[in-house]
Motif scaffolding. Structure first.
Motif, short mmCIF file in Angstrom:
data_model
loop_
_atom_site.label_atom_id
_atom_site.label_comp_id
_atom_site.label_asym_id
_atom_site.label_seq_id
_atom_site.Cartn_x
_atom_site.Cartn_y
_atom_site.Cartn_z
N UNK A 18 59.62 -30.06 -19.47
CA UNK A 18 58.83 -30.04 -18.09
C UNK A 18 59.74 -28.83 -17.12
N UNK A 19 60.71 -28.80 -17.17
CA UNK A 19 61.69 -27.80 -16.54
C UNK A 19 61.21 -26.42 -16.92
N UNK A 20 60.83 -26.21 -18.39
CA UNK A 20 60.66 -24.76 -18.73
C UNK A 20 59.19 -24.56 -17.93
N UNK A 21 58.44 -25.80 -17.81
CA UNK A 21 57.01 -25.28 -17.41
C UNK A 21 56.86 -25.09 -16.03
N UNK A 22 57.97 -25.74 -15.33
CA UNK A 22 57.88 -25.49 -13.67
C UNK A 22 58.61 -24.02 -13.60
N UNK A 56 63.31 -38.25 -24.57
CA UNK A 56 63.44 -37.94 -23.15
C UNK A 56 64.25 -36.49 -22.80
N UNK A 57 65.07 -36.24 -23.55
CA UNK A 57 65.66 -35.00 -23.09
C UNK A 57 64.72 -33.66 -23.29
N UNK A 58 64.10 -33.61 -24.59
CA UNK A 58 63.10 -32.79 -24.94
C UNK A 58 62.08 -32.65 -24.02
N UNK A 114 61.98 -46.27 -33.97
CA UNK A 114 61.03 -45.54 -34.61
C UNK A 114 61.24 -44.05 -34.19
N UNK A 115 61.79 -43.66 -33.38
CA UNK A 115 62.23 -42.34 -32.83
C UNK A 115 63.45 -42.35 -31.89
N UNK A 116 64.03 -41.21 -31.71
CA UNK A 116 65.23 -41.29 -31.20
C UNK A 116 64.82 -40.92 -29.50
N UNK A 117 64.92 -42.25 -28.80
CA UNK A 117 64.54 -42.14 -27.52
C UNK A 117 65.32 -41.21 -26.66
#
Length: 194
Positions: A133-137, A126-128, A119-122
């Motif tokens: 998360x890395x940008x928020x950190x 995951x990468x997105x 249904x979506x590109x897993x």
């Protein structure tokens, strides 16, 4: 004078199909039985030639003969012979069956292809999420120590503003200011537009 020798049935023994169709149009069941006996083999032959499947052909031939019973009043002798009308019905019904089977196979094929697709590109998902998360950190590291503490307690630990104030032993107004300033800095760092 020699008389021609005929092999097989006498021509007068052949039923008049035009007449039988006329009687069938009036609901004459005996006429339909005679018509059925006369045309069942040629109808089956036409259908088998199109479908190439004996079981389906027998089913379609039965449908054609039922259609002859139902539509006999529509037969017009000025447009052709009864046998041609019946065999045309048989050919059309057989072609319709082929189209129906092909359409069903195409639908099943499309459904099978869709069932295999996620249904979506897993991986992309995951990468997105990891990049976010890395940008928020990274943006959290740009906050002052007091802003970082307030944001972490409120948004990562789920404490209310009052609980954050108690945990840090500072006035509630100070916590609200630190949270507001920290969120503004995070918004600017993340490039979020209000």
């Amino acid at each position: 004078m020699t008389e021609a020798v005929r092999i097989g049935r006498h021509p007068s023994a052949e039923p008049d199909l035009q007449e039988l169709v006329g009687l069938v149009a009036l609901g004459d069941e005996e006429a339909f039985a005679r018509l059925y006996d006369s045309v069942a083999s040629p109808v089956l032959g036409v259908v088998v030639a199109v479908l190439r499947d004996r079981a389906q052909s027998e089913e379609v031939a039965q449908e054609v003969l039922v259609e002859v019973w139902r539509t006999a009043p529509r037969f017009r002798s000025d447009r052709g012979t009864a046998i041609n009308w019946i065999l045309t019905l048989a050919h059309r019904r057989a072609v319709d069956r082929v189209r129906s089977v092909d359409a069903a196979a195409a639908r099943d094929h499309r459904a099978a292809l869709l069932a295999r697709l996620p249904e979506y590109d897993e991986v992309a998902e995951y990468v997105e999420a990891r990049l976010e998360r890395e940008q928020v950190r990274r943006c959290l590291r740009t906050l002052t120590e007091v802003q970082h503490q307030a944001v972490t307690l409120a948004y990562y630990r789920g404490l209310t503003h009052r609980e954050v104030a108690e945990a840090l032993a500072v006035p509630l107004g100070t916590v609200k200011t630190r949270l507001r300033d920290g969120l503004i800095r995070l918004r600017d760092c993340l490039g979020v537009t209000a």
